[in-house]
Scaffold this active site. Structure first.
Site, PDB file in Angstrom:
ATOM      1  CG  ASP A 138      -1.637 -67.788 -55.769  1.00  0.00           C
ATOM      2  OD1 ASP A 138      -0.908 -67.055 -56.654  1.00  0.00           O
ATOM      3  OD2 ASP A 138      -2.013 -69.150 -55.399  1.00  0.00           O
ATOM      4  CG  ASP A 167      -0.420 -71.046 -61.216  1.00  0.00           C
ATOM      5  OD1 ASP A 167      -0.517 -71.603 -61.623  1.00  0.00           O
ATOM      6  OD2 ASP A 167       0.739 -70.243 -61.220  1.00  0.00           O
TER       7      ASP A 167
END
Length: 281
Positions: free
Chosen positions: A110, A112
């Site tokens: 991922d 953020d």
């Protein structure tokens, strides 16, 4: 006697000097038979038809573009993006092209709150760089702070795993961030929000749609909703905001160092998550 001969000679000479009568051609229309007139008219009509046919053939050749046998003129098209070319060349069913090295395992990361944290205006107290994407016609400022150990973490994964960033963020923003944190090209592929599946307003990352064997993949994400389809492949990481003492990425390095002994990455994930939960409790 002599005078008679002279007169006859003079008369004969005078006759010879007379201008001969002109023989005018008679008009064919006056003397031609009906059959001759019909034949002449038909001949003229046939000649006109032949000339008209040649004329229209020339017009057709001018108006029609030249096409050579065996070739087809294609309309001009805009160059396609890299992602769309991969989908055409490989498969429309998967969002990633096949592995170049089938022995490699794949790590989905991922972006953020996992690798970085971003803030909009006003600027925060600490940040590493700024990206300015155009989103919905507006120029926006994102102040990005890298998670501690990010550079070392990517360097460790380089060459050992296929690294794919799978984010629910918009491409306009995320692509600029990835350009800044991955200057060495460690990240093999980038997947954005348009590759997620929306379920009840949440963006879910379906690993089965990537064309990778689920026994050979791991996803690292701070949001459990993101890996709701394959929780057994997921390592949940603590969300990063601005803690300078954060060591989550170094903890992941230990996991990837010891996962080679497992044929199925899901077994390695289960053991690692169970060990981590026991330490926390």
């Amino acid at each position: 006697m002599v005078s008679k001969c002279i007169r006859k000679t003079l008369k004969k000479c005078a006759r010879d000097r007379r201008i001969p009568r002109r023989h005018h051609r008679r008009s064919p229309a006056k003397n031609a038979s009906p059959h001759t007139l019909i034949f002449s008219i038909n001949k003229s009509i046939h000649s006109c038809k032949r000339r008209l046919a040649k004329f229209f053939c020339k017009l057709a050749r001018i108006a029609t573009p030249i096409r050579r046998k065996g070739y087809k003129i294609l309309p001009k098209q805009e160059p396609e993006s890299k992602d769309s070319i991969c989908k055409v060349l490989f498969s429309d069913d998967y969002v990633l092209p096949p592995l170049i090295s089938p022995n490699k395992r794949t790590v989905f990361l991922d972006l953020d709150e996992t690798l970085v944290h971003s803030n909009l205006d006003p600027p925060p107290n600490q940040f590493d760089f700024v990206v300015r994407p155009w989103i919905d016609g507006n120029l926006m400022n994102f102040y990005v702070l890298k998670r501690p150990g990010l550079d070392e973490f990517l360097e460790f994964l380089n060459g050992k795993f296929e690294v794919v960033v799978f984010t629910a963020g918009l491409k306009e923003y995320a692509s600029l961030v990835l350009d800044r944190i991955d200057k060495k090209g460690v990240i093999a592929h980038r997947l954005y929000r348009d590759s997620c599946k929306e379920v009840d307003g949440r963006f879910v990352k379906d690993l089965s749609a990537t064309g990778r064997e689920l026994s050979r993949v791991v996803i690292v994400d701070d949001n459990p909703n993101a890996y709701a389809f394959q929780p057994e492949n997921a390592i949940q990481i603590r969300p990063f905001i601005d803690d300078p003492k954060d060591k989550e990425l170094m903890r992941l390095v230990k996991f990837f160092q010891g996962c080679d002994c497992c044929d199925d990455m899901r077994h390695a994930v289960k053991a690692f998550v169970g060990e981590h939960e026991s330490h926390v409790s």
